[in-house]
Write an enzyme that holds these catalytic residues in place. Structure first.
Site, short mmCIF file in Angstrom:
data_model
loop_
_atom_site.label_atom_id
_atom_site.label_comp_id
_atom_site.label_asym_id
_atom_site.label_seq_id
_atom_site.Cartn_x
_atom_site.Cartn_y
_atom_site.Cartn_z
N LYS A 121 30.98 28.11 31.03
CA LYS A 121 31.04 26.66 31.35
C LYS A 121 30.49 26.22 32.50
O LYS A 121 30.00 25.00 32.60
CB LYS A 121 32.65 26.57 31.05
CG LYS A 121 32.97 25.31 31.16
CD LYS A 121 34.64 25.14 30.75
CE LYS A 121 35.52 26.11 31.85
NZ LYS A 121 35.85 25.64 33.00
N ARG A 148 31.94 41.76 34.32
CA ARG A 148 31.63 40.81 35.54
C ARG A 148 32.71 41.25 36.66
O ARG A 148 32.23 41.52 37.81
CB ARG A 148 31.73 39.34 35.49
CG ARG A 148 31.34 38.63 36.29
CD ARG A 148 31.48 37.10 36.00
NE ARG A 148 32.97 36.68 36.33
CZ ARG A 148 33.24 35.30 35.89
NH1 ARG A 148 32.19 34.32 35.40
NH2 ARG A 148 34.32 35.04 35.87
N ARG A 207 36.03 42.57 41.59
CA ARG A 207 37.27 41.31 41.45
C ARG A 207 38.27 41.98 40.64
O ARG A 207 38.62 42.00 39.41
CB ARG A 207 36.90 40.36 40.66
CG ARG A 207 35.87 39.36 41.39
CD ARG A 207 35.08 38.59 40.38
NE ARG A 207 35.80 37.62 39.79
CZ ARG A 207 35.64 36.16 39.38
NH1 ARG A 207 34.20 35.75 39.82
NH2 ARG A 207 36.23 35.59 38.84
N ARG A 247 44.62 34.65 30.47
CA ARG A 247 44.04 33.26 30.98
C ARG A 247 43.29 32.80 29.41
O ARG A 247 43.31 31.71 29.24
CB ARG A 247 42.77 33.60 31.85
CG ARG A 247 43.28 33.68 33.21
CD ARG A 247 42.03 34.07 34.21
NE ARG A 247 40.97 33.31 34.13
CZ ARG A 247 39.84 33.87 34.48
NH1 ARG A 247 39.48 34.96 34.91
NH2 ARG A 247 38.68 32.98 34.55
P1 AMP Z 1 38.34 27.97 36.15
O1 AMP Z 1 37.27 28.26 37.48
O2 AMP Z 1 38.17 26.56 35.66
O3 AMP Z 1 38.62 29.06 35.21
O4 AMP Z 1 39.86 27.74 36.90
C1 AMP Z 1 40.32 28.69 37.55
C2 AMP Z 1 42.00 28.66 37.77
O5 AMP Z 1 42.12 27.30 38.46
C3 AMP Z 1 42.74 28.57 36.43
O6 AMP Z 1 42.87 29.55 35.98
C4 AMP Z 1 43.86 27.65 36.92
O7 AMP Z 1 44.97 28.51 37.62
C5 AMP Z 1 43.16 26.53 38.25
N1 AMP Z 1 42.75 25.41 37.44
C6 AMP Z 1 41.57 24.95 37.37
N2 AMP Z 1 41.37 23.83 36.59
C7 AMP Z 1 42.79 23.63 36.36
C8 AMP Z 1 43.28 22.45 35.69
N3 AMP Z 1 42.65 21.32 35.04
N4 AMP Z 1 44.86 22.47 35.39
C9 AMP Z 1 45.41 23.57 36.10
N5 AMP Z 1 44.88 24.41 36.55
C10 AMP Z 1 43.69 24.64 36.75
#
Ligand code: AMP
Length: 191
Positions: A13, A127, A133, A144
């Protein structure tokens, strides 16, 4: 031009968001990146969200809505934006709707990148091993995925009902997937 991109962890994404935003000349705005930057810099917000992120849960809506409202008020968003990873809950959809209503804007399309869960878990484990990580272990990754499915699937239904959803197969080469996205957006937007 106002776009959203959604997809489960590991589907690519973030990479696609960068390419598609550049293609249409708008900023890609990733809530995950904004939170990670705060964690890195150990800001008060970063200290608040570090643990939540490490366990694979969501940051509370009011915190997330506030950083997005703040970011969308910056001047570089005048020609539009592509939101990557927001909204992720029904409450965030409502908050974004209110924000758009206040500014008289509307979402043009919502891209949903799709991919097989087991394949994506394997990709993320790979990854994590390469990048060392430690927080990305299989339990966190599966969590997740579950959180994504539980909280975000209803959002897809909302945007489908509004006629905005464009589902795109996220598996394949980067350019191949980008081309699919541009083609899926073509009915709504000029290429
Ligand atoms: P991502 O890189 O988009 O997968 O986001 C990494 C982490 O940031 C997620 O697992 C959440 O803990 C937090 N996060 C990112 N965007 C959101 C959102 N819109 N609402 C709540 N938590 C978020």
């Amino acid at each position: 031009m106002k776009l959203l991109i959604m997809g489960p962890p590991g589907v690519g994404k973030g990479t696609q968001a960068q390419g598609i935003a550049a293609h249409y000349g708008v900023p890609a705005i990733s809530t995950g990146d904004m939170f990670r930057a705060n964690v890195r810099e150990q800001t008060p917000l970063g200290l608040e969200v570090a643990r939540i992120m490490a366990e694979g849960s969501y940051v509370p809506d009011e915190v997330t809505d506030a950083i997005v409202a703040d970011r969308l008020a910056q001047p570089d968003t005048a020609s539009g934006w592509l939101l990557d990873g927001y909204p992720r809950t029904v409450g965030q959809v409502a908050a974004l709707d209110r924000l758009l209503a206040a500014s008289g804007g509307a979402i043009d399309a919502v891209i949903s990148l799709t991919g097989d869960v087991d394949h994506l878990v394997g990709r993320l484990l790979n990854r994590a091993a390469i990048e060392g990580r430690a927080d990305d272990n299989e339990a966190t990754i599966r969590r997740r995925m579950e959180v994504y499915a539980d909280a975000t699937d209803p959002l897809l239904a909302i945007y489908r009902d509004r006629g905005l959803l464009r589902e795109v197969d996220g598996l394949g080469g980067i350019d191949e997937v980008s081309a699919r996205i541009v083609a899926a957006l073509a009915p709504a937007l000029p290429a």
